[in-house]
Motif scaffolding. Structure first.
Motif, PDB file in Angstrom:
ATOM      1  N   ASN A 487       0.834  -1.213   0.000  1.00 44.94           N
ATOM      2  CA  ASN A 487       0.000   0.000   0.000  1.00 44.94           C
ATOM      3  C   ASN A 487       0.860   1.250   0.000  1.00 44.94           C
ATOM      4  O   ASN A 487       0.554   2.228  -0.698  1.00 44.94           O
ATOM      5  CB  ASN A 487      -0.917   0.014   1.224  1.00 44.94           C
ATOM      6  CG  ASN A 487      -2.138  -0.864   1.010  1.00 44.94           C
ATOM      7  OD1 ASN A 487      -2.394  -1.317  -0.100  1.00 44.94           O
ATOM      8  ND2 ASN A 487      -2.876  -1.117   2.079  1.00 44.94           N
ATOM      9  N   LYS A 490       1.950   1.647  -3.456  1.00 42.67           N
ATOM     10  CA  LYS A 490       0.855   2.004  -4.377  1.00 42.67           C
ATOM     11  C   LYS A 490       0.357   3.434  -4.174  1.00 42.67           C
ATOM     12  O   LYS A 490      -0.002   4.119  -5.125  1.00 42.67           O
ATOM     13  CB  LYS A 490      -0.328   1.048  -4.166  1.00 42.67           C
ATOM     14  CG  LYS A 490      -0.076  -0.349  -4.697  1.00 42.67           C
ATOM     15  CD  LYS A 490      -1.344  -1.165  -4.876  1.00 42.67           C
ATOM     16  CE  LYS A 490      -2.153  -1.393  -3.631  1.00 42.67           C
ATOM     17  NZ  LYS A 490      -3.226  -2.378  -3.791  1.00 42.67           N
ATOM     18  N   TYR A 491       0.322   3.858  -2.929  1.00 39.32           N
ATOM     19  CA  TYR A 491      -0.322   5.162  -2.664  1.00 39.32           C
ATOM     20  C   TYR A 491       0.673   6.282  -2.337  1.00 39.32           C
ATOM     21  O   TYR A 491       0.339   7.195  -1.593  1.00 39.32           O
ATOM     22  CB  TYR A 491      -1.377   5.004  -1.561  1.00 39.32           C
ATOM     23  CG  TYR A 491      -2.416   3.969  -1.940  1.00 39.32           C
ATOM     24  CD1 TYR A 491      -3.312   4.229  -2.977  1.00 39.32           C
ATOM     25  CD2 TYR A 491      -2.465   2.734  -1.321  1.00 39.32           C
ATOM     26  CE1 TYR A 491      -4.246   3.266  -3.363  1.00 39.32           C
ATOM     27  CE2 TYR A 491      -3.391   1.768  -1.698  1.00 39.32           C
ATOM     28  CZ  TYR A 491      -4.277   2.038  -2.727  1.00 39.32           C
ATOM     29  OH  TYR A 491      -5.191   1.095  -3.123  1.00 39.32           O
ATOM     30  N   ILE A 520      -4.747   9.928   3.656  1.00 42.80           N
ATOM     31  CA  ILE A 520      -6.183   9.591   3.632  1.00 42.80           C
ATOM     32  C   ILE A 520      -6.944  10.679   4.393  1.00 42.80           C
ATOM     33  O   ILE A 520      -6.601  10.993   5.538  1.00 42.80           O
ATOM     34  CB  ILE A 520      -6.438   8.230   4.308  1.00 42.80           C
ATOM     35  CG1 ILE A 520      -5.588   7.133   3.635  1.00 42.80           C
ATOM     36  CG2 ILE A 520      -7.899   7.835   4.267  1.00 42.80           C
ATOM     37  CD1 ILE A 520      -5.090   6.092   4.575  1.00 42.80           C
ATOM     38  N   LEU A 528     -11.421   2.543   5.710  1.00 42.98           N
ATOM     39  CA  LEU A 528     -10.152   1.859   5.445  1.00 42.98           C
ATOM     40  C   LEU A 528     -10.172   0.357   5.667  1.00 42.98           C
ATOM     41  O   LEU A 528      -9.748  -0.409   4.826  1.00 42.98           O
ATOM     42  CB  LEU A 528      -9.080   2.433   6.381  1.00 42.98           C
ATOM     43  CG  LEU A 528      -8.347   3.669   5.919  1.00 42.98           C
ATOM     44  CD1 LEU A 528      -7.265   3.999   6.934  1.00 42.98           C
ATOM     45  CD2 LEU A 528      -7.753   3.438   4.550  1.00 42.98           C
ATOM     46  N   GLY A 533     -13.487  -2.184   0.935  1.00 44.54           N
ATOM     47  CA  GLY A 533     -13.529  -0.725   1.109  1.00 44.54           C
ATOM     48  C   GLY A 533     -12.358  -0.046   0.409  1.00 44.54           C
ATOM     49  O   GLY A 533     -11.235  -0.058   0.897  1.00 44.54           O
ATOM     50  N   ARG A 534     -12.637   0.543  -0.733  1.00 45.53           N
ATOM     51  CA  ARG A 534     -11.603   1.295  -1.456  1.00 45.53           C
ATOM     52  C   ARG A 534     -12.014   2.757  -1.460  1.00 45.53           C
ATOM     53  O   ARG A 534     -13.191   3.069  -1.518  1.00 45.53           O
ATOM     54  CB  ARG A 534     -11.468   0.803  -2.894  1.00 45.53           C
ATOM     55  CG  ARG A 534     -11.182  -0.670  -3.016  1.00 45.53           C
ATOM     56  CD  ARG A 534     -10.533  -0.982  -4.345  1.00 45.53           C
ATOM     57  NE  ARG A 534      -9.171  -0.456  -4.410  1.00 45.53           N
ATOM     58  CZ  ARG A 534      -8.555  -0.141  -5.529  1.00 45.53           C
ATOM     59  NH1 ARG A 534      -9.175  -0.233  -6.684  1.00 45.53           N
ATOM     60  NH2 ARG A 534      -7.319   0.315  -5.508  1.00 45.53           N
ATOM     61  N   THR A 546      -8.039  -4.742  -4.479  1.00 44.57           N
ATOM     62  CA  THR A 546      -9.320  -5.425  -4.233  1.00 44.57           C
ATOM     63  C   THR A 546     -10.107  -4.763  -3.111  1.00 44.57           C
ATOM     64  O   THR A 546     -11.305  -5.003  -2.960  1.00 44.57           O
ATOM     65  CB  THR A 546      -9.071  -6.879  -3.797  1.00 44.57           C
ATOM     66  OG1 THR A 546      -8.197  -6.842  -2.657  1.00 44.57           O
ATOM     67  CG2 THR A 546      -8.438  -7.693  -4.893  1.00 44.57           C
ATOM     68  N   GLY A 547      -9.431  -3.960  -2.305  1.00 43.71           N
ATOM     69  CA  GLY A 547     -10.112  -3.389  -1.144  1.00 43.71           C
ATOM     70  C   GLY A 547     -10.220  -4.399  -0.013  1.00 43.71           C
ATOM     71  O   GLY A 547     -10.937  -4.189   0.960  1.00 43.71           O
ATOM     72  N   GLY A 549      -7.245  -5.931   1.300  1.00 43.63           N
ATOM     73  CA  GLY A 549      -5.971  -6.007   2.019  1.00 43.63           C
ATOM     74  C   GLY A 549      -6.025  -5.563   3.471  1.00 43.63           C
ATOM     75  O   GLY A 549      -5.673  -6.330   4.373  1.00 43.63           O
ATOM     76  N   LEU A 550      -6.479  -4.343   3.709  1.00 43.24           N
ATOM     77  CA  LEU A 550      -6.459  -3.832   5.080  1.00 43.24           C
ATOM     78  C   LEU A 550      -7.449  -4.551   5.975  1.00 43.24           C
ATOM     79  O   LEU A 550      -7.191  -4.798   7.141  1.00 43.24           O
ATOM     80  CB  LEU A 550      -6.740  -2.322   5.094  1.00 43.24           C
ATOM     81  CG  LEU A 550      -5.564  -1.433   4.677  1.00 43.24           C
ATOM     82  CD1 LEU A 550      -5.958   0.034   4.752  1.00 43.24           C
ATOM     83  CD2 LEU A 550      -4.345  -1.686   5.553  1.00 43.24           C
ATOM     84  N   PHE A 576       1.036   3.351   9.138  1.00 42.06           N
ATOM     85  CA  PHE A 576       0.230   2.212   9.586  1.00 42.06           C
ATOM     86  C   PHE A 576       1.042   1.458  10.629  1.00 42.06           C
ATOM     87  O   PHE A 576       2.238   1.212  10.429  1.00 42.06           O
ATOM     88  CB  PHE A 576      -0.098   1.291   8.417  1.00 42.06           C
ATOM     89  CG  PHE A 576      -1.235   1.814   7.575  1.00 42.06           C
ATOM     90  CD1 PHE A 576      -2.547   1.415   7.821  1.00 42.06           C
ATOM     91  CD2 PHE A 576      -0.999   2.719   6.538  1.00 42.06           C
ATOM     92  CE1 PHE A 576      -3.590   1.909   7.058  1.00 42.06           C
ATOM     93  CE2 PHE A 576      -2.049   3.209   5.770  1.00 42.06           C
ATOM     94  CZ  PHE A 576      -3.353   2.806   6.031  1.00 42.06           C
TER      95      PHE A 576
HETATM   96  P1  ADP Z   1      -6.556  -2.006  -1.885  1.00 43.39           P
HETATM   97  O1  ADP Z   1      -6.495  -3.372  -2.492  1.00 43.39           O
HETATM   98  O2  ADP Z   1      -7.533  -1.119  -2.545  1.00 43.39           O
HETATM   99  O3  ADP Z   1      -5.214  -1.406  -1.669  1.00 43.39           O
HETATM  100  P2  ADP Z   1      -6.651  -2.057   0.998  1.00 43.39           P
HETATM  101  O4  ADP Z   1      -7.623  -2.700   1.903  1.00 43.39           O
HETATM  102  O5  ADP Z   1      -5.235  -2.451   1.150  1.00 43.39           O
HETATM  103  O6  ADP Z   1      -7.195  -2.296  -0.459  1.00 43.39           O
HETATM  104  O7  ADP Z   1      -6.775  -0.502   1.213  1.00 43.39           O
HETATM  105  C1  ADP Z   1      -8.025   0.110   1.225  1.00 43.39           C
HETATM  106  C2  ADP Z   1      -7.965   1.533   0.760  1.00 43.39           C
HETATM  107  O8  ADP Z   1      -7.213   2.310   1.699  1.00 43.39           O
HETATM  108  C3  ADP Z   1      -7.184   1.698  -0.536  1.00 43.39           C
HETATM  109  O9  ADP Z   1      -8.066   1.575  -1.632  1.00 43.39           O
HETATM  110  C4  ADP Z   1      -6.615   3.104  -0.411  1.00 43.39           C
HETATM  111  O10 ADP Z   1      -7.552   4.054  -0.891  1.00 43.39           O
HETATM  112  C5  ADP Z   1      -6.465   3.300   1.077  1.00 43.39           C
HETATM  113  N1  ADP Z   1      -5.080   3.131   1.507  1.00 43.39           N
HETATM  114  C6  ADP Z   1      -4.498   2.030   2.012  1.00 43.39           C
HETATM  115  N2  ADP Z   1      -3.212   2.246   2.341  1.00 43.39           N
HETATM  116  C7  ADP Z   1      -2.954   3.543   2.039  1.00 43.39           C
HETATM  117  C8  ADP Z   1      -1.788   4.382   2.148  1.00 43.39           C
HETATM  118  N3  ADP Z   1      -0.644   3.912   2.614  1.00 43.39           N
HETATM  119  N4  ADP Z   1      -1.921   5.656   1.745  1.00 43.39           N
HETATM  120  C9  ADP Z   1      -3.094   6.123   1.262  1.00 43.39           C
HETATM  121  N5  ADP Z   1      -4.210   5.384   1.118  1.00 43.39           N
HETATM  122  C10 ADP Z   1      -4.136   4.109   1.507  1.00 43.39           C
END
Ligand code: ADP
Length: 584
Positions: A487, A490-491, A520, A528, A533-534, A546-547, A549-550, A576
């Motif tokens: 994450n 990616k972000y 965020i 989150l 939840g995306r 996929t939304g 992971g967290l 995190f």
């Molecule tokens: P995804 O597969 O979409 O990454 P996650 O459950 O890992 O699913 O994360 C859910 C949402 O939380 C993500 O779609 C993203 O919008 C937000 N997110 C997660 N980690 C971060 C981060 N490090 N910085 C910003 N946004 C994040």
């Protein structure tokens, strides 16, 4: 003053006769008869002194009317709480005998005049018979009112009071007048009698405000009932049963039925299965004919339509002997209540449907991820072999895209892994394989497996030099750390640094993954850790995910008695923190 009493009685009788003509019910007939005869008696009484030669005739008629009123009042009671056939016959015979006796001995018109012993006996017999006919219901109803639902109990007490009132009126208004010689005392007695008359009407025909007062004690409980209707939803039958209990208590019905949209009986109460079917059949025809909640066809049953999502059902209330006659007020309140019942029943249907959908989704996730896993393993395998040169030399240009392809294959693989894990978790097959391991080693392993994706990143890793032992499921621990790192990658933009810290915090170990990425917004943070939840933002539209992971990571953390928390500022970056207990 006697005139006022006469007028009051006449009005009362007119009201009762009108009501009887309107409904043609046996019970109302008896009441009209009782009041009619009493009224005639009240009207006849003053003419006695001037009757002259007609006095014996008028006295005889008066006694007949008096006894008739007693009999009708007993029959009215019988319509609520039936007497045995034998008792009814016996009472009728006694009344006839007493009437005949009174006729034979020719009771004097003037009660002040001295009586012959037989006349005194006859007078006592008349009075006793009447008093028993009216007195018995007073006691029986009062006793029977105990332990009943509030509305019915109140109705019975009111009736009992009505009977007592009648006795009082007759005593004060008619006989009292002739027994007391003092003008003032007569006036007081007349006043009392006059005050009782309207009360009689309320007792026998409780008005809306009174009925509402009766149902008051049930109100608070009803609110709780409503609450439970709307909160729990085990299944529709239980729900309907619960709704019925409240409906009958609300208006004091003896039985009730809830009919589903397909005309089947969802629940019944206070009725036999057989009679509930009959009630349902009549109500169904009534609804189909569009007589919404009308009382025209079946005067006694109250039919309230339930506009269910799958079609129109109904709730039918069958009144019992002590149910106050249903009025507009009850109709309105039941309709209001019906909308809650409808909502609660629909909710059960909806919950079941959602549950089925959920199961289908889980199953789909399971099948899809299983099916994808095989081909992806082959693709990843060949890509790795190509990169390693085991399949012979390849052109440099082709070689340059291989790391990217391998990275993407890893990304897809981790998504498949997440879907599989999510399906396992939902199906309840998620078994943890805990073992004592060193978290420093596990964290480093997880970071190493992410190296290809971290290649162009400015990465800072800070782990302790001594081992941090903990009892965890090693693979799952790594999945969580990899999720958080993935994450962070990616972000956040490529040039932003990523920091991974492992440290000890009392009895727990913390893995912190810190990025300087998009962050965020506070309002999105609640979403989150939810499943699928995306956060939909322009900046993250292109990012695959996929939304899950967290959500999965937090579930895993919590299964280890740990947790994951997030501290993030939009536009600045996120931290995190994944925490698990360690072996001290
Ligand atoms: P995804 O597969 O979409 O990454 P996650 O459950 O890992 O699913 O994360 C859910 C949402 O939380 C993500 O779609 C993203 O919008 C937000 N997110 C997660 N980690 C971060 C981060 N490090 N910085 C910003 N946004 C994040």
């Amino acid at each position: 003053m006697p005139l006022a009493i006469e007028v009051a009685f006449v009005l009362l009788t007119v009201a009762m006769v009108t009501d009887w003509v309107g409904h043609r019910e046996r019970r109302r007939g008896y009441l009209a008869l009782a009041f009619g005869s009493l009224t005639l008696l009240v009207l006849l009484a003053p003419s006695l002194p001037q009757a002259g030669g007609y006095a014996p005739l008028i006295t005889g008629a008066g006694i007949l009317l008096f006894l008739l009123s007693g009999w009708a009042l007993l029959m009215f009671r019988d319509s609520f709480m039936p007497l045995g056939v034998g008792t009814r016959r016996f009472v009728a015979v006694v009344i006839v005998l007493v009437a005949v006796l009174a006729w034979i001995v020719q009771l004097p018109a003037d009660t002040q005049r001295p009586h012959a012993p037989l006349q005194t006996f006859a007078l006592a017999a008349v009075l006793t018979t009447w008093a028993l006919c009216v007195g018995e219901p007073i006691v029986t109803m009062l006793l029977a009112s105990r332990g009943r639902p509030a509305v019915e109990g109140a109705r019975m007490r009111a009736l009992s009071l009505g009977y007592a009132g009648l006795v009082a009126v007759v005593l004060f208004g008619t006989l009292g007048g002739s027994l007391v010689n003092n003008d003032q005392a007569t006036l007081v007695l007349d006043l009392v009698a006059l005050a009782i008359v309207p009360m009689l009407f309320f007792s026998f025909y409780p008005p809306t405000w009174l009925r509402r007062m009766w149902s008051q004690p049930e109100e608070e409980e009803l609110r709780q009932g409503l609450h439970s209707l709307l909160t729990f939803s085990p299944d529709r039958v239980t729900q309907a049963g619960r709704a019925l209990e409240w409906s009958t208590r609300l208006v004091g019905g003896a039985g009730a039925v809830i009919i589903d949209s397909d005309s089947s009986i969802l629940a019944f109460r206070g009725l036999t299965e057989e009679s509930s079917k009959e009630v349902a059949a009549t109500a169904t025809t009534q609804i189909q004919e569009g007589e919404r909640g009308s009382r025209r066809r079946a005067p006694s049953n109250l039919v309230i339509p339930l506009e269910l999502q799958e079609g129109r059902g109904a709730m039918v209330i069958v009144p019992g002997p002590f149910t106050p006659l249903f009025g507009d007020d009850e109709l309105i309140r039941l309709r209001q209540y019906a909308s809650s019942i409808t909502a609660s029943l629909d909710r059960v249907t909806l919950t079941a449907r959602i549950q089925r959908l959920e199961e289908a989704k889980t199953e789909f996730m399971n099948i899809a991820s299983h099916e994808l896993r095989g081909p992806m393993t082959v693709i990843k395998g060949y890509l790795t072999m190509l990169e390693a040169g085991s399949l012979g030399p390849i052109a440099p240009k082709a070689m340059s895209v291989l790391p990217l392809l391998i990275g993407k294959a890893d990304e897809v693989n981790s998504m498949i892994e997440q879907m599989l894990e999510a399906a396992r978790l939902e199906e309840g097959h998620f078994d943890l394989h805990k073992a004592e391991v060193d978290l420093v080693e596990l964290t480093e392993l997880a970071i190493d497996s992410m190296r290809p994706m971290l290649a162009d990143r400015q990465l800072e890793v800070d782990v302790p030099s001594t081992p941090l032992p903990a009892a965890v499921d090693g693979d799952r621990f790594q999945i969580v750390v990899k999720n958080l790192i993935s994450n962070a990658i990616k972000y956040s933009p490529e040039e932003a640094p990523i920091k991974i810290v492992l440290d000890r915090n009392g009895k727990t170990a913390r893995v912190k993954v810190i990025d300087k990425g998009i962050g965020i917004a506070a309002e999105d943070q609640a979403k989150l850790f939810t499943r699928f939840g995306r956060i939909e933002r322009e900046s993250t539209m292109h990012v695959a995910g996929t939304g899950l992971g967290l959500w999965l990571s937090r579930e895993i953390a919590r299964m280890h008695d740990g947790d994951i928390t997030c501290d993030s500022v939009e536009g600045k970056g996120s931290t995190f923190v994944f925490e698990v207990p360690i072996i001290a």
